[in-house]
Design an enzyme around this catalytic site. Structure first.
Site, short mmCIF file in Angstrom:
data_model
loop_
_atom_site.label_atom_id
_atom_site.label_comp_id
_atom_site.label_asym_id
_atom_site.label_seq_id
_atom_site.Cartn_x
_atom_site.Cartn_y
_atom_site.Cartn_z
N TYR A 107 0.82 -1.21 0.00
CA TYR A 107 0.00 0.00 0.00
C TYR A 107 0.85 1.25 0.00
O TYR A 107 2.07 1.18 0.16
CB TYR A 107 -0.98 0.00 1.19
CG TYR A 107 -0.36 0.35 2.54
CD1 TYR A 107 0.43 -0.55 3.24
CD2 TYR A 107 -0.59 1.59 3.13
CE1 TYR A 107 0.97 -0.22 4.48
CE2 TYR A 107 -0.05 1.93 4.37
CZ TYR A 107 0.72 1.01 5.05
OH TYR A 107 1.27 1.33 6.26
N LYS A 111 6.26 -1.62 2.09
CA LYS A 111 5.03 -1.07 2.69
C LYS A 111 3.93 -2.12 2.48
O LYS A 111 3.06 -2.00 1.60
CB LYS A 111 4.70 0.29 2.06
CG LYS A 111 3.94 1.18 3.04
CD LYS A 111 4.03 2.63 2.68
CE LYS A 111 3.04 3.50 3.44
NZ LYS A 111 3.13 3.52 4.88
N GLU A 145 12.37 2.26 14.25
CA GLU A 145 11.44 3.34 13.88
C GLU A 145 10.28 3.32 14.86
O GLU A 145 10.34 2.65 15.88
CB GLU A 145 10.97 3.15 12.44
CG GLU A 145 10.24 1.83 12.20
CD GLU A 145 9.77 1.64 10.76
OE1 GLU A 145 9.66 2.62 10.00
OE2 GLU A 145 9.47 0.48 10.40
N LEU A 168 10.91 1.45 7.34
CA LEU A 168 10.29 1.94 6.12
C LEU A 168 11.02 3.22 5.68
O LEU A 168 11.25 4.11 6.51
CB LEU A 168 8.81 2.28 6.39
CG LEU A 168 8.05 2.65 5.12
CD1 LEU A 168 7.67 1.41 4.33
CD2 LEU A 168 6.81 3.47 5.45
#
Ligand code: PDD
Length: 283
Positions: free
Chosen positions: A33, A149, A181, A205
């Site tokens: 996505y 993702k 993260e 990411l």
């Protein structure tokens, strides 16, 4: 009010959007996505988002579906016009598609399911940042392909909900004593006066906001180091903040009841907010 979405070649009302239970996205979380902000009725940093989408598709072996990417910008422009979006964001969801039996192995030539829909966008005002936000630290138990993702977000969902259920804004993730993260954001810290953010790699990411902020800092002669950030560095930082497309700068002033710096929002956190805000206002 009903919204128009795009699903597999058609523009339809959101409430009429249906997919098969045999879709591999539903059965296996097999898909990728993107989340693309819309500012002033234009998709934000569209080429960077499409480039990351292409990379996600490639990394999950959906190489044949790059043709979809060519159409996406046009689909977004049509949806902006049909729904009169001004400040919103797009959720773009591409699964490997429908398969008549549940099988881990996917066949050649399977046709992907493509969904593009708008969501309301409510970025925090500068005023809202003033008191800072609370964070917590947890072990990063997600898989080693967090650079994709992927729509399989169970790890991120559990980690974000741990924060939500315990009164924190975000869970900051630690693997092998190093910061990776946030559960739904990238992290920047200021340690000994230096702005630092963890290196790109399979553990994080490659955030579009992270990338933009590094570029804006460097253009403004502020050095940013992409480097390992240890758990100790994180907890002993002067400043910590999260970046993401949904909220481009969220200062974290307390982690698990420990104050960060003096416990107030610092100058680099405000600088990050201001630089991105200015970039958007000049679009
Ligand atoms: N997620 N890391 C993770 C795990 C994320 O989920 C996100 C954003 C980011 C920041 O990436 P970007 O700056 O490109 O938004 C980093 C979005 C907001 C989401 O899944 O809703």
């Amino acid at each position: 009010m009903s919204q128009i979405i795009y699903l597999n070649g058609e523009y339809i009302n959101r409430d009429d959007g249906k997919i098969s239970i045999m879709d591999r996205g539903f059965l296996f979380g097999d898909g990728v996505y993107e989340l693309v902000p819309i500012y002033k009725s234009k998709p934000f940093l569209i080429n960077k988002h499409l480039q990351r989408l292409r990379s996600s598709l490639e990394l999950v072996g959906m190489k044949t579906d790059f043709a979809i990417i060519e159409d996406l910008e046009n689909i977004m422009l049509q949806l902006i016009a049909k729904n009169k979006y001004v400040d919103h964001f797009f959720y773009v969801h591409i699964t490997r598609g429908y398969q008549s039996s549940r099988n881990h192995v996917y066949p050649d030539g399977i046709k992907p399911t493509v969904l593009v829909m708008g969501e309301e966008y409510k970025v925090f005002s500068k005023e809202k940042l003033k008191n800072g936000f609370k964070g917590c630290v947890r072990e990063d138990f997600r898989w080693m392909k967090s650079n994709i993702k992927s729509i399989s977000l169970l790890g991120n969902v559990l980690l974000k909900n741990y924060a939500a259920q315990n009164g924190f804004y975000e869970t900051l993730l630690i693997r092998n004593k190093k910061l990776t993260e946030g559960s739904a954001s990238n992290i920047f810290v200021v340690n000994n006066g230096k702005v630092m953010t963890p290196n790109l790699g399979v553990e994080i990411l490659p955030g579009i906001t992270r990338d933009l902020l590094i570029e804006l800092f460097r253009k403004n002669n502020i050095d940013v180091e992409e480097t390992d950030v240890s758990e100790d560095d994180l907890l002993n930082s002067e400043e910590v903040w999260c970046t993401s497309s949904t909220n481009y700068c969220v200062p974290i002033t307390e982690i698990d009841s420990k104050k960060i710096g003096d416990g107030t929002v610092g100058e680099y956190s405000y600088k990050s907010y201001d630089l991105i805000n200015k970039f958007i206002s000049e679009l």
